[in-house]
Design a protein around this motif. Structure first.
Motif, mmCIF file in Angstrom:
data_model
loop_
_atom_site.group_PDB
_atom_site.id
_atom_site.type_symbol
_atom_site.label_atom_id
_atom_site.label_comp_id
_atom_site.label_asym_id
_atom_site.label_seq_id
_atom_site.Cartn_x
_atom_site.Cartn_y
_atom_site.Cartn_z
ATOM 1 N N ARG A 35 -46.065 57.304 -45.398
ATOM 2 C CA ARG A 35 -45.107 58.416 -45.594
ATOM 3 C C ARG A 35 -43.891 57.919 -46.399
ATOM 4 N N GLU A 36 -43.499 56.689 -46.120
ATOM 5 C CA GLU A 36 -42.346 56.110 -46.821
ATOM 6 C C GLU A 36 -42.667 55.950 -48.308
ATOM 7 N N ILE A 37 -43.905 55.525 -48.582
ATOM 8 C CA ILE A 37 -44.332 55.358 -49.983
ATOM 9 C C ILE A 37 -44.293 56.713 -50.692
ATOM 10 N N GLU A 38 -44.799 57.734 -50.014
ATOM 11 C CA GLU A 38 -44.812 59.075 -50.630
ATOM 12 C C GLU A 38 -43.392 59.562 -50.884
ATOM 13 N N ALA A 39 -42.513 59.326 -49.869
ATOM 14 C CA ALA A 39 -41.135 59.817 -50.028
ATOM 15 C C ALA A 39 -40.432 59.093 -51.166
ATOM 16 N N ARG A 40 -40.605 57.764 -51.216
ATOM 17 C CA ARG A 40 -39.850 57.000 -52.235
ATOM 18 C C ARG A 40 -40.411 57.204 -53.632
ATOM 19 N N SER A 41 -41.760 57.314 -53.728
ATOM 20 C CA SER A 41 -42.351 57.440 -55.073
ATOM 21 C C SER A 41 -42.440 58.901 -55.513
ATOM 22 N N GLN A 42 -42.180 59.785 -54.543
ATOM 23 C CA GLN A 42 -42.306 61.230 -54.782
ATOM 24 C C GLN A 42 -43.696 61.606 -55.290
ATOM 25 N N GLN A 43 -44.688 60.863 -54.826
ATOM 26 C CA GLN A 43 -46.085 61.178 -55.165
ATOM 27 C C GLN A 43 -46.913 61.036 -53.886
ATOM 28 N N SER A 44 -48.003 61.808 -53.819
ATOM 29 C CA SER A 44 -48.841 61.682 -52.631
ATOM 30 C C SER A 44 -49.711 60.425 -52.775
ATOM 31 N N ILE A 45 -50.269 59.977 -51.654
ATOM 32 C CA ILE A 45 -51.124 58.778 -51.701
ATOM 33 C C ILE A 45 -52.309 59.008 -52.663
ATOM 34 N N PRO A 46 -53.023 60.183 -52.569
ATOM 35 C CA PRO A 46 -54.128 60.386 -53.530
ATOM 36 C C PRO A 46 -53.647 60.327 -54.983
ATOM 37 N N GLU A 47 -52.446 60.846 -55.247
ATOM 38 C CA GLU A 47 -51.922 60.798 -56.636
ATOM 39 C C GLU A 47 -51.696 59.352 -57.073
ATOM 40 N N LEU A 48 -51.158 58.560 -56.182
ATOM 41 C CA LEU A 48 -50.926 57.147 -56.534
ATOM 42 C C LEU A 48 -52.255 56.425 -56.739
ATOM 43 N N PHE A 49 -53.230 56.736 -55.856
ATOM 44 C CA PHE A 49 -54.554 56.113 -55.967
ATOM 45 C C PHE A 49 -55.243 56.505 -57.266
ATOM 46 N N ALA A 50 -54.963 57.749 -57.707
ATOM 47 C CA ALA A 50 -55.612 58.232 -58.946
ATOM 48 C C ALA A 50 -55.230 57.334 -60.123
ATOM 49 N N LYS A 51 -54.118 56.617 -59.986
ATOM 50 C CA LYS A 51 -53.702 55.706 -61.072
ATOM 51 C C LYS A 51 -54.310 54.315 -60.883
ATOM 52 N N GLY A 52 -55.205 54.218 -59.930
ATOM 53 C CA GLY A 52 -55.883 52.939 -59.701
ATOM 54 C C GLY A 52 -55.376 52.278 -58.434
ATOM 55 N N GLU A 53 -56.312 51.608 -57.686
ATOM 56 C CA GLU A 53 -55.897 51.009 -56.417
ATOM 57 C C GLU A 53 -54.819 49.945 -56.642
ATOM 58 N N GLU A 54 -54.943 49.190 -57.739
ATOM 59 C CA GLU A 54 -53.959 48.116 -57.981
ATOM 60 C C GLU A 54 -52.544 48.684 -58.145
ATOM 61 N N HIS A 55 -52.463 49.860 -58.797
ATOM 62 C CA HIS A 55 -51.150 50.487 -58.956
ATOM 63 C C HIS A 55 -50.575 50.838 -57.573
ATOM 64 N N PHE A 56 -51.454 51.452 -56.731
ATOM 65 C CA PHE A 56 -50.997 51.826 -55.384
ATOM 66 C C PHE A 56 -50.526 50.582 -54.620
#
Ligand SMILES: NC(=O)c1ccc[n+]([C@@H]2O[C@H](COP(=O)([O-])OP(=O)(O)OC[C@H]3O[C@@H](n4cnc5c(N)ncnc54)[C@H](O)[C@@H]3O)[C@@H](O)[C@H]2O)c1
Length: 533
Positions: A35-56
């Motif tokens: 939840r902290e990652i989503e709040a700070r990055s302003q992106q959902s976990i699936p959105e961050l994952f869509a950019k590749g696991e290494e990015h997440f």
């Protein structure tokens, strides 16, 4: 400030729920890393994952380092500590726990969750999970504090974490040559059965339980005793002060006789000060004394009533008129029981803590002033409570060890109790600790009136009691009843009222020349708002 607790484990192992329970028990901040990652990055976990696991993982690594704060429960993501550097950091900087469950249980739990996780988006869940667990096996195994969430309920799993993260405290005491131990910590009730066996219990254990305390904590006690291979018999007592009388005492003694209890039978008290007092008196009388273990479940009984071997029942409107001195074999205080105790009851014990601080520990008085707001908050800050109870208990133990039978020094512990007990016996709505609060303030006023202590100390005590939401003003009571209780009070020695007065921190004076007129004057002052005359 305490080291954070971090909870890790595979997806579906229960990290969020168990972390939330721990945070609730400790009154700490709960931080869910995802939840902290989503709040700070302003992106959902699936959105961050869509950019590749290494990015997440990169984003996760940065935030995971940043959230390491004291007094925080961190629920980590399923793969957070696969990173070696981060794992090392968490091993060092947190109390790190890994949750575990069987493959089948994990699959079942993940499948029942509404939000499917990106890692399982493709392919059958069971196979994807098996592959994932295999990949992370080494990392998971390197975290050795493991909690099995399949076998344990959420509450038990949280207890197990707190038991390991918050070290329990053991204090040895010797009363009248009899050694025993005061053990305080989170989840200590789970070791009750084991302790009984170590103390030599065999056959049947007689559990004398306060009905309300047992409704919440009885099952844990029964499970622990059964697991230790002991049988038990159960005596359910009316709640609190209603059990501290001769009817209940005789009924309990009759029950022990009917059940065939013998001199080796252990009595275990589970409840507050009333239960400790009644069970201890029962144990001291049955067959001239049978082994006793106290499991106090209120803040007051943990810091005061369970310590010092005094037993009692009330009779003829006088508090604790009938009693004996009888030390237990062990005291097992489990601070998690405080989470079910009403706030008013929990708070009332603080009057006894203020009293002991005045008598023996100026530093503790300052500590209570610093932590007053947290101590009376709705959320139980178990770490603070454990520190308070343990510190107060140590001070009381130091005193009672020097004077078990209350011939001198131990009398100091009665500061505030002469008026307190008489009020308690005559005001139905006043809890013991609340009566002590009024009695303590009255004793301070009297001490000042007699030129013994500075007004500034009276004011400091008054202000602390007020911050703790404890009363300093006497409620309605019958004056006749009050003075007849005062005259029956066991502290009336040689026909003189027996008062404890305070000159300053650690300076308590016994006085036998306080007159009824002085008491009346103080009571008048108390009923008019309690300002120093
Ligand atoms: N022997 C001593 O040295 C000594 C010292 C101080 C006080 N005391 C005695 O202790 C008694 C006061 O003790 P107390 O303040 O613990 O009150 P208590 O024993 O009356 O219990 C208070 C209330 O809390 C309930 N309760 C207990 N544990 C609970 C839990 N974990 N969750 C929910 N409810 C729970 C009880 O049913 C009761 O209603 C008085 O009788 C006092 O005289 C004895």
């Amino acid at each position: 400030m305490s080291k954070p607790i971090a909870i890790w484990g595979p997806p579906g192992s229960g990290k969020s729920t168990i972390a939330a329970r721990c945070a609730e028990l400790l009154g700490w901040r709960l931080l869910e890393l995802d939840r902290e990652i989503e709040a700070r990055s302003q992106q959902s976990i699936p959105e961050l994952f869509a950019k590749g696991e290494e990015h997440f993982r990169q984003v996760e690594r940065e935030i995971a380092r940043d959230v390491l704060q004291p007094n925080t429960i961190i629920s980590l993501g399923g793969g957070t500590l696969v990173d070696d550097g981060l794992r090392e950091l968490y091993q060092k900087e947190t109390h790190l726990f890994r949750l575990d469950a069987s493959h089948e249980a994990l699959v079942r739990r993940i499948a029942s969750q509404k939000n499917q996780r990106p890692l399982f988006a493709s392919g059958p869940l069971s196979e994807s999970l098996a592959l994932l667990l295999e990949r992370r096996r080494g990392a998971y195994q390197s975290v050795t504090a493991v909690i099995d969430t399949e076998r344990l309920s959420i509450a038990r799993a949280a207890d197990a974490i707190l038991r390991q993260a918050m070290p329990s405290d053991s204090i040895k005491l010797s009363l009248s040559g009899k050694e025993h131990e005061y053990h305080i910590g989170a989840g200590t009730l789970s070791s009750l059965g084991e302790s009984l066996v170590q103390l030599g219990a065999r056959g049947k254990v007689f559990l004398l339980v306060d009905r309300r305390a047992a409704a919440h904590h009885g099952a844990r006690v029964r499970t622990s005793i059964t697991a230790a291979g002991l049988q038990w018999s159960w005596v359910s007592l009316p709640p609190g002060e209603l059990q501290k009388n001769s009817n209940i005492l005789w009924r309990t003694l009759r029950f022990l006789t009917k059940e065939g209890a013998d001199r080796g039978s252990f009595i275990v008290a589970l409840g507050g000060g009333a239960t400790c007092d009644l069970a201890a008196l029962t144990a001291s009388m049955y067959m001239r004394g049978v082994p006793l273990v106290l499991a106090p479940t209120t803040s007051l009984s943990m810091l005061d009533a369970s310590i010092g071997g005094k037993t009692a029942i009330n009779e003829w409107s006088a508090k604790n008129l009938i009693g004996t001195f009888y030390p237990p074999k062990k005291i097992i205080a489990d601070v998690t029981t405080l989470t079910t105790l009403p706030l008013r009851e929990r708070r009332a014990a603080l009057a006894e803590a203020v009293k002991i601080a005045l008598i023996a520990d100026e530093g503790l008085f300052g500590w209570i002033e610093t932590n007053a707001d947290a101590l009376i908050s709705n959320q139980v800050h178990l770490d603070l409570w454990q520190e308070l109870l343990s510190r107060s208990a140590k001070r009381k133990i130091e005193i009672v060890q020097q004077d078990f039978e209350e011939r001198g020094l131990r009398k100091h512990l009665n500061l505030g109790h002469t008026i307190g007990h008489a009020l308690e016996a005559n005001c139905r709505d006043l809890l013991h600790g609340e009566a002590v609060s009024i009695g303590l303030y009255a004793a301070m006023l009297l001490s000042h009136q007699r030129g013994l202590c500075e007004l500034s100390l009276v004011e400091r005590v008054k202000s602390l009691l007020a911050r703790l939401h404890l009363p300093i003003k006497a409620p309605r009571y019958s004056e006749g009843g009050f003075f007849s209780s005062l005259s029956l009070d066991k502290k009336r020695e040689d026909q003189m009222l027996f008062f404890l007065l305070c000159k300053g921190f650690g300076e308590i004076q016994i006085s036998r020349d306080v007159t009824l007129k002085e008491v009346q004057g103080i009571l008048r002052a108390l009923s008019h708002g309690g300002d120093a005359p």
